[in-house]
Design a protein around this motif. Structure first.
Motif, PDB file in Angstrom:
ATOM      1  N   TYR A 100      27.253 -14.798  22.926  1.00 40.92           N
ATOM      2  CA  TYR A 100      26.192 -14.001  22.292  1.00 40.92           C
ATOM      3  C   TYR A 100      25.747 -12.937  23.290  1.00 40.92           C
ATOM      4  O   TYR A 100      25.484 -13.247  24.463  1.00 40.92           O
ATOM      5  N   VAL A 101      25.658 -11.687  22.833  1.00 38.97           N
ATOM      6  CA  VAL A 101      25.269 -10.577  23.700  1.00 38.97           C
ATOM      7  C   VAL A 101      23.741 -10.487  23.738  1.00 38.97           C
ATOM      8  O   VAL A 101      23.098 -10.213  22.717  1.00 38.97           O
ATOM      9  N   LEU A 102      23.181 -10.698  24.920  1.00 40.08           N
ATOM     10  CA  LEU A 102      21.729 -10.629  25.099  1.00 40.08           C
ATOM     11  C   LEU A 102      21.252  -9.201  25.363  1.00 40.08           C
ATOM     12  O   LEU A 102      20.160  -8.824  24.942  1.00 40.08           O
ATOM     13  N   SER A 103      22.064  -8.408  26.065  1.00 36.57           N
ATOM     14  CA  SER A 103      21.702  -7.013  26.321  1.00 36.57           C
ATOM     15  C   SER A 103      22.947  -6.238  26.729  1.00 36.57           C
ATOM     16  O   SER A 103      23.936  -6.808  27.198  1.00 36.57           O
ATOM     17  N   GLY A 104      22.879  -4.913  26.561  1.00 45.65           N
ATOM     18  CA  GLY A 104      23.983  -4.045  26.942  1.00 45.65           C
ATOM     19  C   GLY A 104      25.026  -3.897  25.846  1.00 45.65           C
ATOM     20  O   GLY A 104      24.846  -4.357  24.710  1.00 45.65           O
ATOM     21  N   SER A 105      26.110  -3.218  26.194  1.00 43.59           N
ATOM     22  CA  SER A 105      27.196  -2.993  25.239  1.00 43.59           C
ATOM     23  C   SER A 105      28.528  -3.052  25.979  1.00 43.59           C
ATOM     24  O   SER A 105      28.605  -2.758  27.172  1.00 43.59           O
ATOM     25  N   GLY A 106      29.563  -3.429  25.248  1.00 44.29           N
ATOM     26  CA  GLY A 106      30.864  -3.583  25.888  1.00 44.29           C
ATOM     27  C   GLY A 106      32.003  -3.326  24.940  1.00 44.29           C
ATOM     28  O   GLY A 106      31.816  -3.169  23.725  1.00 44.29           O
ATOM     29  N   ARG A 107      33.197  -3.282  25.506  1.00 45.47           N
ATOM     30  CA  ARG A 107      34.428  -3.158  24.740  1.00 45.47           C
ATOM     31  C   ARG A 107      35.255  -4.405  24.981  1.00 45.47           C
ATOM     32  O   ARG A 107      35.428  -4.840  26.116  1.00 45.47           O
ATOM     33  N   VAL A 108      35.748  -4.977  23.892  1.00 41.32           N
ATOM     34  CA  VAL A 108      36.498  -6.227  23.954  1.00 41.32           C
ATOM     35  C   VAL A 108      37.927  -5.979  23.503  1.00 41.32           C
ATOM     36  O   VAL A 108      38.167  -5.237  22.554  1.00 41.32           O
ATOM     37  N   GLY A 109      38.857  -6.604  24.182  1.00 38.07           N
ATOM     38  CA  GLY A 109      40.252  -6.594  23.755  1.00 38.07           C
ATOM     39  C   GLY A 109      40.738  -8.016  23.607  1.00 38.07           C
ATOM     40  O   GLY A 109      40.458  -8.871  24.456  1.00 38.07           O
ATOM     41  N   VAL A 110      41.444  -8.294  22.502  1.00 33.66           N
ATOM     42  CA  VAL A 110      41.982  -9.625  22.234  1.00 33.66           C
ATOM     43  C   VAL A 110      43.456  -9.480  21.916  1.00 33.66           C
ATOM     44  O   VAL A 110      43.845  -8.616  21.120  1.00 33.66           O
ATOM     45  N   VAL A 111      44.289 -10.311  22.542  1.00 31.11           N
ATOM     46  CA  VAL A 111      45.718 -10.310  22.228  1.00 31.11           C
ATOM     47  C   VAL A 111      46.099 -11.706  21.769  1.00 31.11           C
ATOM     48  O   VAL A 111      46.062 -12.660  22.551  1.00 31.11           O
ATOM     49  N   GLU A 112      46.405 -11.808  20.491  1.00 36.60           N
ATOM     50  CA  GLU A 112      46.921 -13.052  19.935  1.00 36.60           C
ATOM     51  C   GLU A 112      48.359 -12.756  19.532  1.00 36.60           C
ATOM     52  O   GLU A 112      49.259 -12.754  20.351  1.00 36.60           O
ATOM     53  N   ARG A 126      34.706  -5.444  28.810  1.00 45.80           N
ATOM     54  CA  ARG A 126      34.402  -4.347  29.720  1.00 45.80           C
ATOM     55  C   ARG A 126      33.038  -3.748  29.389  1.00 45.80           C
ATOM     56  O   ARG A 126      32.713  -3.520  28.216  1.00 45.80           O
ATOM     57  N   ASN A 127      32.240  -3.504  30.403  1.00 43.73           N
ATOM     58  CA  ASN A 127      30.940  -2.869  30.217  1.00 43.73           C
ATOM     59  C   ASN A 127      31.148  -1.369  30.002  1.00 43.73           C
ATOM     60  O   ASN A 127      31.684  -0.686  30.875  1.00 43.73           O
ATOM     61  N   VAL A 128      30.712  -0.857  28.846  1.00 39.80           N
ATOM     62  CA  VAL A 128      30.848   0.576  28.560  1.00 39.80           C
ATOM     63  C   VAL A 128      29.482   1.240  28.400  1.00 39.80           C
ATOM     64  O   VAL A 128      29.395   2.396  27.986  1.00 39.80           O
ATOM     65  N   GLY A 129      28.413   0.502  28.722  1.00 39.16           N
ATOM     66  CA  GLY A 129      27.069   1.054  28.582  1.00 39.16           C
ATOM     67  C   GLY A 129      26.506   1.546  29.912  1.00 39.16           C
ATOM     68  O   GLY A 129      27.190   1.578  30.932  1.00 39.16           O
ATOM     69  N   LYS A 130      25.236   1.915  29.891  1.00 36.54           N
ATOM     70  CA  LYS A 130      24.559   2.441  31.077  1.00 36.54           C
ATOM     71  C   LYS A 130      23.755   1.376  31.809  1.00 36.54           C
ATOM     72  O   LYS A 130      23.150   1.641  32.834  1.00 36.54           O
ATOM     73  N   GLN A 131      23.723   0.158  31.256  1.00 40.10           N
ATOM     74  CA  GLN A 131      23.018  -0.949  31.903  1.00 40.10           C
ATOM     75  C   GLN A 131      23.948  -2.150  31.985  1.00 40.10           C
ATOM     76  O   GLN A 131      25.064  -2.122  31.471  1.00 40.10           O
ATOM     77  N   ASP A 132      23.491  -3.205  32.648  1.00 37.84           N
ATOM     78  CA  ASP A 132      24.296  -4.419  32.749  1.00 37.84           C
ATOM     79  C   ASP A 132      24.574  -4.984  31.356  1.00 37.84           C
ATOM     80  O   ASP A 132      23.707  -4.928  30.465  1.00 37.84           O
ATOM     81  N   ASN A 172      28.486  -9.676  13.555  1.00 37.59           N
ATOM     82  CA  ASN A 172      27.244  -8.922  13.803  1.00 37.59           C
ATOM     83  C   ASN A 172      26.077  -9.764  13.283  1.00 37.59           C
ATOM     84  O   ASN A 172      25.539  -9.514  12.209  1.00 37.59           O
ATOM     85  N   MET A 173      25.664 -10.764  14.067  1.00 38.88           N
ATOM     86  CA  MET A 173      24.721 -11.764  13.551  1.00 38.88           C
ATOM     87  C   MET A 173      23.372 -11.162  13.175  1.00 38.88           C
ATOM     88  O   MET A 173      22.705 -11.652  12.274  1.00 38.88           O
ATOM     89  N   PHE A 183      37.530  -3.927  19.931  1.00 37.66           N
ATOM     90  CA  PHE A 183      36.281  -3.630  19.217  1.00 37.66           C
ATOM     91  C   PHE A 183      35.129  -3.587  20.221  1.00 37.66           C
ATOM     92  O   PHE A 183      35.267  -4.031  21.373  1.00 37.66           O
ATOM     93  N   HIS A 184      34.001  -3.046  19.778  1.00 38.51           N
ATOM     94  CA  HIS A 184      32.822  -2.932  20.633  1.00 38.51           C
ATOM     95  C   HIS A 184      31.815  -4.025  20.291  1.00 38.51           C
ATOM     96  O   HIS A 184      31.735  -4.490  19.147  1.00 38.51           O
ATOM     97  N   ILE A 185      31.055  -4.451  21.287  1.00 36.96           N
ATOM     98  CA  ILE A 185      29.994  -5.432  21.102  1.00 36.96           C
ATOM     99  C   ILE A 185      28.687  -4.854  21.628  1.00 36.96           C
ATOM    100  O   ILE A 185      28.679  -4.011  22.522  1.00 36.96           O
ATOM    101  N   LYS A 186      27.589  -5.328  21.040  1.00 37.77           N
ATOM    102  CA  LYS A 186      26.261  -4.857  21.441  1.00 37.77           C
ATOM    103  C   LYS A 186      25.284  -6.016  21.309  1.00 37.77           C
ATOM    104  O   LYS A 186      25.657  -7.114  20.863  1.00 37.77           O
TER     105      LYS A 186
END
Length: 467
Positions: free
Chosen positions: A368-380, A405-411, A97-98, A386-389
């Motif tokens: 780096y997320v410039l706009s919007g929000s999403g859900r990320v999945g990582v399989v190692e 995955r986009n989980v917000g109301k904008q791009d 969360n920079m 986790f969510h990103i914004k």
């Protein structure tokens, strides 16, 4: 008289016996009282002992019980100098969360980081440390930063010892200068929002914000060690004055050198309050296209790769350059010829769209997320979600399966860097399912072979798809 004496004697005996029985009863009663008192005292002592024992046990065991309950909890307080919990590491190995990180505020702007620090005390939080140690242990060869420069502010001339620098200008207009290697000459050019810059390792360069709004650069440096940078003013003030005078040979000699007074404030992003008195004429020239194209790429105007769920644009090297312009070919060649450069892209995921599960053969990923929000999945080794914004940095090690995955109301709009100067190699989930023999899939997933015919083939690429 005898009879009377006998009766008197009997009476005395009865009285004596009665007295004896009374004394005996009294003694027995006294014994009972004493026994009761002894039992009461013993019971009290036992209670005291038990209470003390219980108290000692509570003091000793409570921290251990609490530790067991809190083990693995994300929210429990942990000293930064200690190992962070498994749950924290699981998420923050991939997320920073920079915008919450330490802000280095200077006269002409500010800087924030998502990076590795050799000294754990230099981290601002346990989450920052988990991310920093993750990129370091994975050998990511990437560090992320945001650089904000105020109007007329200048990131002063400097160079980086151990990293190439790649940047994306998110807002504003900047003028950039680079001192080329021999034969020495300056290449300067103007950059506007949506465009990409490349500054090779150890190349002297500077950036000045020349528009009416702040310049915001999203920067990626090709090292997961600590970035080592040196500013020109720091070099000058660290050089003995007689050495500087002999080197520069100014009019006035060492007297001229002595006229420089080192400011107390860090001048890395410089904006003196009396700038108008200091500078009377400024010329923001643009070098010829052939020189500029080695360091600059207009990604905003590049080809758009359109998918059902979004758009990707690239600044990269590819083997097939048949459809590239001359300038694009020069930039691609420059990336490919330098060591440890990165491929850059912007990715726009429409509402409800998803960059489908995939992995990269030959590159780590940092974005780096410039706009919007999403859900990320990582399989190692295990799945982490986790969510990103806006303002978040994410990292996926080479070969790690991931989706966004986009989980917000904008791009959801992101700038992404891949740690390769070669052609990026990627494999998507739908491709490897369709490419694997159905009888192998049947054996693997314990389903009838014909069931896998339900997975369709598509005429258009599904890199970013819709439900």
């Amino acid at each position: 008289m005898k009879f009377s004496s006998y009766e008197t004697t009997i009476d005395k005996f009865k009285l004596h016996s009665k007295n004896q029985r009374g004394d005996q009863a009294g003694r027995m009663q006294s014994f009972a009282v004493c026994a009761y008192l002894r039992k009461t005292i013993c019971a009290c002592l036992l209670m005291v002992i038990l209470t003390l024992s219980l108290g000692v046990a509570v003091v000793i065991l409570t921290p251990k019980i609490r530790a067991l309950k809190e083990e693995g909890s994300v929210e429990r307080p942990v000293e930064i100098s200690q190992n962070v919990s498994n749950d924290i590491q699981a998420k923050y190995k991939y997320l920073n969360n920079m915008q919450k990180s330490k802000k280095f505020v200077l006269q002409g702007g500010e800087v924030q980081w998502a990076r590795y620090r050799a000294d754990p005390k230099d981290y601002g939080s346990k989450e920052e440390r988990a991310f920093g140690e993750s990129i370091h242990s994975n050998g990511a060869h990437m560090t992320a930063s945001t650089l904000l420069i105020k109007p007329n502010g200048c990131r002063v001339p400097h160079w980086h010892f151990n990293a190439n620098e790649h940047g994306y200008l998110a807002t504003g207009t900047a003028w950039i200068g680079i001192l080329d290697a021999a034969p020495f000459s300056v290449t300067s050019y103007n950059v506007t929002a949506g465009q990409v810059i490349f500054l090779p390792r150890a190349t002297l360069h500077w950036m000045k914000c020349v528009g009416p709004e702040n310049c915001l650069f999203i920067l990626f440096f090709t090292t997961s060690e600590e970035l080592v940078t040196l500013d020109v003013d720091d070099v000058f003030y660290a050089t003995p004055k007689d050495i500087a005078a002999q080197s520069l040979k100014p009019k006035g000699g060492i007297k001229f050198i002595n006229s420089f007074k080192q400011p107390k404030e860090n001048q890395a992003i410089n904006l003196p309050p009396n700038l108008n008195q200091l500078v009377h004429k400024a010329s923001y020239t643009q070098s010829c296209a052939l020189k500029v194209s080695r360091y600059f790429y207009n990604m905003r105007a590049s080809k758009q790769y359109k998918y059902p769920g979004g758009i990707i644009q690239w600044a990269r090297y590819t083997k097939d350059q048949s459809k590239m312009s001359r300038n694009e070919k020069i930039f691609a060649k420059s990336l490919n010829e330098h060591m440890d450069t990165v491929t850059m892209a912007t990715m726009r995921i429409f509402r409800r769209g998803m960059r489908q599960p995939h992995y990269h053969f030959n590159a780590h990923t940092m974005g780096y997320v410039l706009s919007g929000s999403g859900r990320v999945g990582v399989v190692e080794k295990k799945a982490v979600n986790f969510h990103i914004k806006k303002g978040d940095v994410f990292f996926f090690p080479r070969g790690t399966h991931h989706y966004i995955r986009n989980v917000g109301k904008q791009d959801l709009f992101m700038v992404i860097a891949f740690s390769t100067n070669d052609e990026l190699q990627t494999l998507d989930m739908n491709i490897y399912f369709k490419s694997t023999a159905d009888f192998i899939l049947a054996q693997l997933f314990l389903k009838k072979q014909e069931e896998f015919r339900k997975i369709p083939s598509f005429k258009e690429d599904q890199d970013i798809n819709l439900p």
